[in-house]
Design a protein around this motif. Structure first.
Motif, PDB file in Angstrom:
ATOM      1  N   LEU A  58     -19.044 -53.512 -15.678  1.00 34.59           N
ATOM      2  CA  LEU A  58     -17.807 -52.837 -16.045  1.00 34.59           C
ATOM      3  C   LEU A  58     -16.707 -53.243 -15.070  1.00 34.59           C
ATOM      4  O   LEU A  58     -16.941 -53.369 -13.859  1.00 34.59           O
ATOM      5  CB  LEU A  58     -17.993 -51.324 -16.017  1.00 34.59           C
ATOM      6  N   GLY A  59     -15.503 -53.433 -15.571  1.00 32.08           N
ATOM      7  CA  GLY A  59     -14.387 -53.833 -14.727  1.00 32.08           C
ATOM      8  C   GLY A  59     -14.146 -52.900 -13.552  1.00 32.08           C
ATOM      9  O   GLY A  59     -14.063 -53.350 -12.396  1.00 32.08           O
ATOM     10  N   PRO A  60     -14.035 -51.588 -13.784  1.00 29.78           N
ATOM     11  CA  PRO A  60     -13.827 -50.666 -12.666  1.00 29.78           C
ATOM     12  C   PRO A  60     -14.978 -50.678 -11.656  1.00 29.78           C
ATOM     13  O   PRO A  60     -14.755 -50.498 -10.457  1.00 29.78           O
ATOM     14  CB  PRO A  60     -13.720 -49.298 -13.358  1.00 29.78           C
ATOM     15  N   GLU A  61     -16.201 -50.921 -12.136  1.00 25.56           N
ATOM     16  CA  GLU A  61     -17.349 -50.978 -11.227  1.00 25.56           C
ATOM     17  C   GLU A  61     -17.252 -52.195 -10.309  1.00 25.56           C
ATOM     18  O   GLU A  61     -17.527 -52.101  -9.101  1.00 25.56           O
ATOM     19  CB  GLU A  61     -18.652 -51.032 -12.022  1.00 25.56           C
ATOM     20  N   LEU A  62     -16.853 -53.327 -10.867  1.00 28.81           N
ATOM     21  CA  LEU A  62     -16.673 -54.520 -10.036  1.00 28.81           C
ATOM     22  C   LEU A  62     -15.549 -54.296  -9.027  1.00 28.81           C
ATOM     23  O   LEU A  62     -15.642 -54.709  -7.870  1.00 28.81           O
ATOM     24  CB  LEU A  62     -16.371 -55.737 -10.906  1.00 28.81           C
ATOM     25  N   GLY A  63     -14.492 -53.589  -9.450  1.00 28.37           N
ATOM     26  CA  GLY A  63     -13.411 -53.255  -8.528  1.00 28.37           C
ATOM     27  C   GLY A  63     -13.896 -52.415  -7.357  1.00 28.37           C
ATOM     28  O   GLY A  63     -13.501 -52.648  -6.206  1.00 28.37           O
ATOM     29  N   GLU A  64     -14.756 -51.448  -7.630  1.00 24.82           N
ATOM     30  CA  GLU A  64     -15.306 -50.596  -6.578  1.00 24.82           C
ATOM     31  C   GLU A  64     -16.145 -51.408  -5.595  1.00 24.82           C
ATOM     32  O   GLU A  64     -16.068 -51.230  -4.376  1.00 24.82           O
ATOM     33  CB  GLU A  64     -16.169 -49.478  -7.189  1.00 24.82           C
ATOM     34  N   LYS A  65     -16.958 -52.323  -6.121  1.00 21.93           N
ATOM     35  CA  LYS A  65     -17.803 -53.148  -5.264  1.00 21.93           C
ATOM     36  C   LYS A  65     -16.960 -54.068  -4.390  1.00 21.93           C
ATOM     37  O   LYS A  65     -17.252 -54.254  -3.197  1.00 21.93           O
ATOM     38  CB  LYS A  65     -18.785 -53.957  -6.122  1.00 21.93           C
ATOM     39  N   MET A  66     -15.925 -54.649  -4.971  1.00 18.54           N
ATOM     40  CA  MET A  66     -15.045 -55.531  -4.198  1.00 18.54           C
ATOM     41  C   MET A  66     -14.303 -54.742  -3.119  1.00 18.54           C
ATOM     42  O   MET A  66     -14.124 -55.230  -1.994  1.00 18.54           O
ATOM     43  CB  MET A  66     -14.048 -56.231  -5.116  1.00 18.54           C
ATOM     44  N   TYR A  67     -13.884 -53.531  -3.454  1.00 20.12           N
ATOM     45  CA  TYR A  67     -13.153 -52.714  -2.484  1.00 20.12           C
ATOM     46  C   TYR A  67     -14.053 -52.368  -1.293  1.00 20.12           C
ATOM     47  O   TYR A  67     -13.630 -52.461  -0.134  1.00 20.12           O
ATOM     48  CB  TYR A  67     -12.642 -51.444  -3.139  1.00 20.12           C
ATOM     49  N   ALA A  68     -15.282 -51.976  -1.578  1.00 21.74           N
ATOM     50  CA  ALA A  68     -16.210 -51.644  -0.496  1.00 21.74           C
ATOM     51  C   ALA A  68     -16.435 -52.848   0.411  1.00 21.74           C
ATOM     52  O   ALA A  68     -16.505 -52.716   1.642  1.00 21.74           O
ATOM     53  CB  ALA A  68     -17.539 -51.163  -1.081  1.00 21.74           C
ATOM     54  N   SER A  69     -16.538 -54.008  -0.188  1.00 21.16           N
ATOM     55  CA  SER A  69     -16.727 -55.229   0.593  1.00 21.16           C
ATOM     56  C   SER A  69     -15.477 -55.574   1.398  1.00 21.16           C
ATOM     57  O   SER A  69     -15.560 -55.951   2.570  1.00 21.16           O
ATOM     58  CB  SER A  69     -17.081 -56.388  -0.348  1.00 21.16           C
ATOM     59  N   SER A  70     -14.308 -55.413   0.786  1.00 22.79           N
ATOM     60  CA  SER A  70     -13.058 -55.837   1.428  1.00 22.79           C
ATOM     61  C   SER A  70     -12.665 -54.965   2.618  1.00 22.79           C
ATOM     62  O   SER A  70     -11.918 -55.401   3.492  1.00 22.79           O
ATOM     63  CB  SER A  70     -11.916 -55.846   0.412  1.00 22.79           C
ATOM     64  N   THR A  71     -13.171 -53.740   2.661  1.00 19.20           N
ATOM     65  CA  THR A  71     -12.792 -52.819   3.738  1.00 19.20           C
ATOM     66  C   THR A  71     -13.886 -52.637   4.794  1.00 19.20           C
ATOM     67  O   THR A  71     -13.701 -51.874   5.748  1.00 19.20           O
ATOM     68  CB  THR A  71     -12.429 -51.442   3.154  1.00 19.20           C
ATOM     69  N   GLN A  72     -15.003 -53.335   4.656  1.00 19.77           N
ATOM     70  CA  GLN A  72     -16.135 -53.104   5.562  1.00 19.77           C
ATOM     71  C   GLN A  72     -15.866 -53.556   6.998  1.00 19.77           C
ATOM     72  O   GLN A  72     -16.528 -53.101   7.932  1.00 19.77           O
ATOM     73  CB  GLN A  72     -17.386 -53.808   5.030  1.00 19.77           C
ATOM     74  N   PHE A  73     -14.881 -54.439   7.192  1.00 12.73           N
ATOM     75  CA  PHE A  73     -14.589 -54.928   8.538  1.00 12.73           C
ATOM     76  C   PHE A  73     -13.287 -54.342   9.090  1.00 12.73           C
ATOM     77  O   PHE A  73     -12.708 -54.891  10.028  1.00 12.73           O
ATOM     78  CB  PHE A  73     -14.523 -56.452   8.547  1.00 12.73           C
ATOM     79  N   GLY A  74     -12.827 -53.236   8.498  1.00 10.96           N
ATOM     80  CA  GLY A  74     -11.702 -52.519   9.074  1.00 10.96           C
ATOM     81  C   GLY A  74     -10.371 -52.660   8.374  1.00 10.96           C
ATOM     82  O   GLY A  74      -9.377 -52.069   8.820  1.00 10.96           O
ATOM     83  N   ALA A  75     -10.300 -53.404   7.291  1.00 10.71           N
ATOM     84  CA  ALA A  75      -9.042 -53.506   6.552  1.00 10.71           C
ATOM     85  C   ALA A  75      -8.649 -52.135   6.014  1.00 10.71           C
ATOM     86  O   ALA A  75      -9.483 -51.409   5.484  1.00 10.71           O
ATOM     87  CB  ALA A  75      -9.168 -54.500   5.405  1.00 10.71           C
ATOM     88  N   GLU A  76      -7.383 -51.779   6.153  1.00 10.02           N
ATOM     89  CA  GLU A  76      -6.876 -50.504   5.652  1.00 10.02           C
ATOM     90  C   GLU A  76      -6.293 -50.684   4.249  1.00 10.02           C
ATOM     91  O   GLU A  76      -5.913 -51.786   3.852  1.00 10.02           O
ATOM     92  CB  GLU A  76      -5.790 -49.968   6.588  1.00 10.02           C
ATOM     93  N   TYR A  77      -6.220 -49.581   3.539  1.00  7.82           N
ATOM     94  CA  TYR A  77      -5.654 -49.598   2.186  1.00  7.82           C
ATOM     95  C   TYR A  77      -4.740 -48.393   2.011  1.00  7.82           C
ATOM     96  O   TYR A  77      -5.074 -47.283   2.434  1.00  7.82           O
ATOM     97  CB  TYR A  77      -6.773 -49.549   1.143  1.00  7.82           C
TER      98      TYR A  77
END
Length: 316
Positions: A58-77
């Motif tokens: 699902l598109g939103p599910e892939l978005g959630e997975k990418m977000y978790a990956s993109s912020t794991q090293f401290g990136a803020e949103y």
């Protein structure tokens, strides 16, 4: 005072999130800004079948997975609608409705928007039969009848693509001839599965509340209202880059797209661009992710160069 970062990434779609992953993993301070929820157009995609690693997701599910990956090293949103980016040379000011931010580098990942017809049923059935991307959604309409709205290169190219999947593709155009390149027209006219409706003004996309059933249009020559059976409607009446806030940077071409080199650098040092906002042919999640990785590394390289130049200046 404005909050300061090594890099501000404007847009949190697949390209922006990947850039955040790579930049933060290089120990840079990173802020991702978006006017809405992270994920971009993935949030409007019911199912994704052409992203490596997932047979279907699902598109939103892939978005959630990418977000978790993109912020794991401290990136803020954070949320924010960007109104301007001011280049001061060694740093940039990103102005938003929620305040200003300063960064040594900026990655633009704001994407593009498909023009809408603005007719009843279009928004209602978006993701439920109405699509703006045949490569993304065409497989859902295998052996079904679909309509393509438009007459330019994109409409005809995508119609030809859909003809490999659908049982019938009807191109609905408001004029009496196509605007696409002659070679594309020749291929389309030679395809037995493609038909054409001319001088047609689409007035409504009709469905039963769950799925599309037909396209209602008016014959511009006779004024007669007609109906075309279709289970899917693919709309190609233009696409526009979301680049209004970046006009002052001088990085846009005549059509408003951002031009970059093959490392995602624009003509302004410290300003990069990835994803659908770039002047390019294919706009897909997979190549946006690839560009995001390039940008994250390019930002790191740029900041190293910037640091070297600042050291050299102090030694003079």
């Amino acid at each position: 005072m404005s909050k300061q970062y090594d890099v501000v990434i404007i847009g949190a779609g697949p390209g922006g999130m990947t850039a955040a992953l790579y930049a933060s993993r290089s120990n840079l301070s990173v802020l991702m800004l978006d006017r809405g929820i992270y994920g971009g157009q993935m949030n409007n995609t019911a199912e994704i079948e052409n992203y490596p690693g997932f047979k279907s997701i699902l598109g939103p599910e892939l978005g959630e997975k990418m977000y978790a990956s993109s912020t794991q090293f401290g990136a803020e949103y954070t949320y924010g609608t960007v109104s301007d980016v001011i280049d001061h040379g060694a740093y940039k000011t990103v102005k938003t409705d929620e305040g200003d931010y300063e960064a040594k580098a900026v990655v633009i990942a704001t994407g593009a928007e498909h023009r809408h017809l603005g007719v009843p049923g279009e928004d209602q059935y978006s993701g439920m039969g109405v699509s703006y991307c045949a490569v993304c959604d065409g497989a859902f309409f295998k052996d079904r009848e679909v309509a393509v709205i438009g007459g330019g290169d994109s409409a005809v190219e995508e119609g030809i693509y859909l003809a490999n999947l659908a049982s019938k593709v009807t191109v609905v155009h408001r004029r009496d001839q196509l605007r696409a390149q002659k070679i594309l027209q020749h291929r389309a006219f030679a395809n037995d599965k493609m038909e054409f409706v001319w001088n047609a003004q689409v007035e409504e996309i009709v469905g039963d509340g769950k799925k599309i059933e037909s396209v209602k249009y008016r014959d511009k020559e006779t004024g007669e209202e007609k109906s075309l059976p279709a289970e899917g409607v693919f709309i190609y009446v233009g696409i526009e880059p979301m680049t209004e806030p970046f006009k002052n940077l001088g990085i846009l071409n005549e059509a408003g797209w951002i031009e970059t080199d093959d490392t995602t650098r624009t003509k302004v040092p410290g300003v990069f661009a990835v994803g659908d906002v770039r002047d390019k042919h294919l706009r897909q999640i997979a190549n946006a992710v690839g560009e995001g990785g390039l940008a994250g590394q390019a930002v790191f390289d740029y900041l190293q160069e910037l640091g070297d130049s600042e050291i050299a200046a102090t030694e003079k």
